[in-house]
Scaffold this motif. Sequence first.
Motif, PDB file in Angstrom:
ATOM      1  N   MET A 158       0.839  -1.233   0.144  1.00 18.92           N
ATOM      2  CA  MET A 158      -0.006  -0.213   0.136  1.00 18.92           C
ATOM      3  C   MET A 158       0.762   1.014  -0.065  1.00 18.92           C
ATOM      4  SD  MET A 158      -3.046  -1.235  -0.149  1.00 18.92           S
ATOM      5  CE  MET A 158      -3.960  -2.746  -0.005  1.00 18.92           C
ATOM      6  N   ARG A 159       0.508   2.270  -0.624  1.00 13.05           N
ATOM      7  CA  ARG A 159       1.382   3.704  -0.580  1.00 13.05           C
ATOM      8  C   ARG A 159       0.465   4.707   0.112  1.00 13.05           C
ATOM      9  NH1 ARG A 159      -2.035   7.017  -3.775  1.00 13.05           N
ATOM     10  NH2 ARG A 159      -3.088   6.022  -5.615  1.00 13.05           N
ATOM     11  N   GLN A 160       1.093   5.654   0.454  1.00 12.05           N
ATOM     12  CA  GLN A 160       0.571   6.892   1.046  1.00 12.05           C
ATOM     13  C   GLN A 160      -0.438   7.400   0.111  1.00 12.05           C
ATOM     14  OE1 GLN A 160       1.407   6.488   4.538  1.00 12.05           O
ATOM     15  NE2 GLN A 160       1.003   8.612   4.399  1.00 12.05           N
ATOM     16  N   PRO A 161      -1.726   7.799   0.913  1.00 15.51           N
ATOM     17  CA  PRO A 161      -2.673   8.281   0.060  1.00 15.51           C
ATOM     18  C   PRO A 161      -2.537   9.851  -0.411  1.00 15.51           C
ATOM     19  CG  PRO A 161      -3.504   8.234   2.449  1.00 15.51           C
ATOM     20  CD  PRO A 161      -2.040   7.827   2.110  1.00 15.51           C
ATOM     21  N   ILE A 162      -3.358  10.087  -1.561  1.00 13.17           N
ATOM     22  CA  ILE A 162      -3.259  11.477  -1.917  1.00 13.17           C
ATOM     23  C   ILE A 162      -4.646  11.963  -1.527  1.00 13.17           C
ATOM     24  CG2 ILE A 162      -3.197  13.027  -4.110  1.00 13.17           C
ATOM     25  CD1 ILE A 162      -1.345  10.799  -5.478  1.00 13.17           C
ATOM     26  N   VAL A 163      -4.739  12.742  -0.543  1.00  8.21           N
ATOM     27  CA  VAL A 163      -5.979  13.263  -0.174  1.00  8.21           C
ATOM     28  C   VAL A 163      -7.032  14.028  -1.308  1.00  8.21           C
ATOM     29  CG1 VAL A 163      -7.112  14.597   1.541  1.00  8.21           C
ATOM     30  CG2 VAL A 163      -5.167  13.526   2.242  1.00  8.21           C
ATOM     31  N   GLY A 164      -8.171  13.464  -1.337  1.00 12.78           N
ATOM     32  CA  GLY A 164      -9.044  14.174  -2.491  1.00 12.78           C
ATOM     33  C   GLY A 164      -8.611  13.278  -3.860  1.00 12.78           C
ATOM     34  N   GLU A 165      -8.024  12.389  -3.971  1.00 14.04           N
ATOM     35  CA  GLU A 165      -7.729  11.796  -5.176  1.00 14.04           C
ATOM     36  C   GLU A 165      -9.072  10.980  -5.674  1.00 14.04           C
ATOM     37  OE1 GLU A 165      -4.395   8.814  -6.721  1.00 14.04           O
ATOM     38  OE2 GLU A 165      -5.006   8.148  -4.960  1.00 14.04           O
ATOM     39  N   ASN A 166      -9.192  11.161  -6.967  1.00 15.37           N
ATOM     40  CA  ASN A 166     -10.422  10.199  -7.462  1.00 15.37           C
ATOM     41  C   ASN A 166     -10.189   8.993  -7.832  1.00 15.37           C
ATOM     42  OD1 ASN A 166     -12.419  12.520  -7.471  1.00 15.37           O
ATOM     43  ND2 ASN A 166     -11.213  13.378  -9.158  1.00 15.37           N
ATOM     44  N   HIS A 167     -10.911   7.980  -7.142  1.00 15.46           N
ATOM     45  CA  HIS A 167     -10.635   6.682  -7.369  1.00 15.46           C
ATOM     46  C   HIS A 167     -11.928   5.953  -8.254  1.00 15.46           C
ATOM     47  CE1 HIS A 167      -8.465   6.755  -3.448  1.00 15.46           C
ATOM     48  NE2 HIS A 167      -7.776   7.026  -4.620  1.00 15.46           N
ATOM     49  N   HIS A 168     -11.770   5.181  -9.280  1.00 16.10           N
ATOM     50  CA  HIS A 168     -12.593   4.805 -10.099  1.00 16.10           C
ATOM     51  C   HIS A 168     -13.430   3.539  -9.482  1.00 16.10           C
ATOM     52  CE1 HIS A 168     -10.666   7.505 -12.660  1.00 16.10           C
ATOM     53  NE2 HIS A 168     -11.701   7.487 -13.378  1.00 16.10           N
ATOM     54  N   TRP A 169     -14.671   3.682  -9.676  1.00 14.93           N
ATOM     55  CA  TRP A 169     -15.411   2.454  -9.318  1.00 14.93           C
ATOM     56  C   TRP A 169     -15.929   1.700 -10.557  1.00 14.93           C
ATOM     57  CZ3 TRP A 169     -20.156   3.151 -11.981  1.00 14.93           C
ATOM     58  CH2 TRP A 169     -20.641   4.460 -11.735  1.00 14.93           C
ATOM     59  N   TRP A 170     -15.664   2.439 -11.768  1.00 20.45           N
ATOM     60  CA  TRP A 170     -15.735   1.886 -13.047  1.00 20.45           C
ATOM     61  C   TRP A 170     -14.510   2.263 -13.672  1.00 20.45           C
ATOM     62  CZ3 TRP A 170     -19.027   3.640 -17.933  1.00 20.45           C
ATOM     63  CH2 TRP A 170     -19.084   2.583 -18.477  1.00 20.45           C
ATOM     64  N   LEU A 228      -8.396   7.497   5.860  1.00 17.64           N
ATOM     65  CA  LEU A 228      -7.740   8.486   6.369  1.00 17.64           C
ATOM     66  C   LEU A 228      -7.818   8.902   7.938  1.00 17.64           C
ATOM     67  CD1 LEU A 228      -8.750  11.157   3.545  1.00 17.64           C
ATOM     68  CD2 LEU A 228      -6.574   9.867   3.661  1.00 17.64           C
ATOM     69  N   ARG A 229      -7.001   8.266   8.590  1.00 16.01           N
ATOM     70  CA  ARG A 229      -7.341   8.180  10.073  1.00 16.01           C
ATOM     71  C   ARG A 229      -6.397   9.487  10.838  1.00 16.01           C
ATOM     72  NH1 ARG A 229      -5.345   3.147   8.313  1.00 16.01           N
ATOM     73  NH2 ARG A 229      -7.237   1.399   8.477  1.00 16.01           N
ATOM     74  N   GLY A 230      -5.343  10.082   9.969  1.00 14.59           N
ATOM     75  CA  GLY A 230      -4.635  11.223  10.521  1.00 14.59           C
ATOM     76  C   GLY A 230      -3.009  10.842  10.660  1.00 14.59           C
ATOM     77  N   GLY A 231      -2.058  11.599   9.912  1.00 17.52           N
ATOM     78  CA  GLY A 231      -0.829  11.502   9.717  1.00 17.52           C
ATOM     79  C   GLY A 231      -0.294  10.300   9.261  1.00 17.52           C
ATOM     80  N   ASP A 232       0.530   9.528   9.982  1.00 20.70           N
ATOM     81  CA  ASP A 232       1.099   8.358   9.493  1.00 20.70           C
ATOM     82  C   ASP A 232       0.514   7.129   9.374  1.00 20.70           C
ATOM     83  OD1 ASP A 232       3.612   9.523   9.440  1.00 20.70           O
ATOM     84  OD2 ASP A 232       4.272   8.978  11.157  1.00 20.70           O
ATOM     85  N   TRP A 233      -0.949   7.266  10.006  1.00 19.38           N
ATOM     86  CA  TRP A 233      -1.881   6.096  10.020  1.00 19.38           C
ATOM     87  C   TRP A 233      -2.438   6.275   8.651  1.00 19.38           C
ATOM     88  CZ3 TRP A 233      -1.319   2.345  13.250  1.00 19.38           C
ATOM     89  CH2 TRP A 233      -0.647   2.608  14.599  1.00 19.38           C
ATOM     90  N   ASP A 234      -2.708   7.218   8.017  1.00 23.86           N
ATOM     91  CA  ASP A 234      -3.227   7.143   6.453  1.00 23.86           C
ATOM     92  C   ASP A 234      -2.738   6.289   5.616  1.00 23.86           C
ATOM     93  OD1 ASP A 234      -4.628   9.307   7.399  1.00 23.86           O
ATOM     94  OD2 ASP A 234      -3.676  11.005   6.274  1.00 23.86           O
ATOM     95  N   GLU A 235      -3.712   5.655   4.728  1.00 24.95           N
ATOM     96  CA  GLU A 235      -3.275   4.552   3.971  1.00 24.95           C
ATOM     97  C   GLU A 235      -4.402   4.827   2.585  1.00 24.95           C
ATOM     98  OE1 GLU A 235      -4.071   0.437   4.340  1.00 24.95           O
ATOM     99  OE2 GLU A 235      -4.438   0.892   6.596  1.00 24.95           O
ATOM    100  N   THR A 236      -3.949   3.754   1.510  1.00 25.30           N
ATOM    101  CA  THR A 236      -4.876   3.903   0.536  1.00 25.30           C
ATOM    102  C   THR A 236      -4.883   2.408   0.207  1.00 25.30           C
ATOM    103  OG1 THR A 236      -5.503   4.519  -2.071  1.00 25.30           O
ATOM    104  CG2 THR A 236      -3.308   4.540  -1.206  1.00 25.30           C
TER     105      THR A 236
END
Length: 297
Positions: A1-13, A55-63
């Motif tokens: 898993m990588r660090q998330p980009i907050v507000g990134e658009n993820h495709h369900w299609w 998005l849990r906050g800080g280093d705990w964030d993941e995608t």
Amino acid sequence: MRQPIVGENHHWWPESLSKSWCRADRRIMSIRSNDYRKPYAPKSIGRISDGHNLLRGGDWDETFEPLFDRADNDFPKVVKWLSGLFRRPPDGESRAHAPLAPDSLISRLSNCLASLIARNPTTRESVRQSARDFRSLVGLGSGDVSDNLVAAVIKDLYLDYAKRIHRSGKFAFLYAPEGKEFIFGDGFLHSFLPVRGGPLEAHCLIPLSPFVTVLWFYPARALIKPLAVTIQLTDEETLFCNQTIQVYSKDFIYFRSVEPEICEGFAAGERIPYDLTGRPHAHPILDSLMEEVRRFR
């Protein structure tokens, strides 16, 4: 898993699949429930902001967006395989045919179907509603459910669904008649519950291109072999598949070149699943197709 980009658009299609619905100008035609129509590029549709971020906050964030990479890479291969399978004409003694279905391709297909079910807006809504029901049951009221909770559940469901589809059940590859096409939308028929290890008696009906839809189901009383069959649909059955997409969609439907007739429920912006026979997500035409697959030897 990588660090998330907050507000990134993820495709369900995913784009790798929606591209199958592109016209010659590389656009997909969309219809909103309010009848607004506009063509879009695949990257601009079927997406949700932070859909697969925790998005849990800080280093705990993941995608967990990379979790879908395998399925997204496999969609073109799976669609190409299904498009090239032999199918018998519907006017013969039996239109069902058992194609070669190597486990490697069935595994890819199972993963692709599971990824669509898990990240579809219908599953997201089911997870959210289940959380609300639980809150009410334990006396916490029916307040808002966090996006983090919904995302975390979806992550677990994806892997569970993929195993269940691959290890059990039967596949029917349904083909549109000449001159007809399947549509897609922000919902499709499936009976998978938003819990891990749910009942085996599940089914789904998912278009993978304008020309092929996949029906998967766990038959309570049938031999598993043959694992898969191809079936050339009638005009009526194709219309049923497209009406079903509208029944389970709420805001958007998409088509390539054959514009569907808009159903009343979709025009009202409502998503009301089938319950015509007292069984959730059941329909006589769907029952008939599954029975045809069950009986085929």
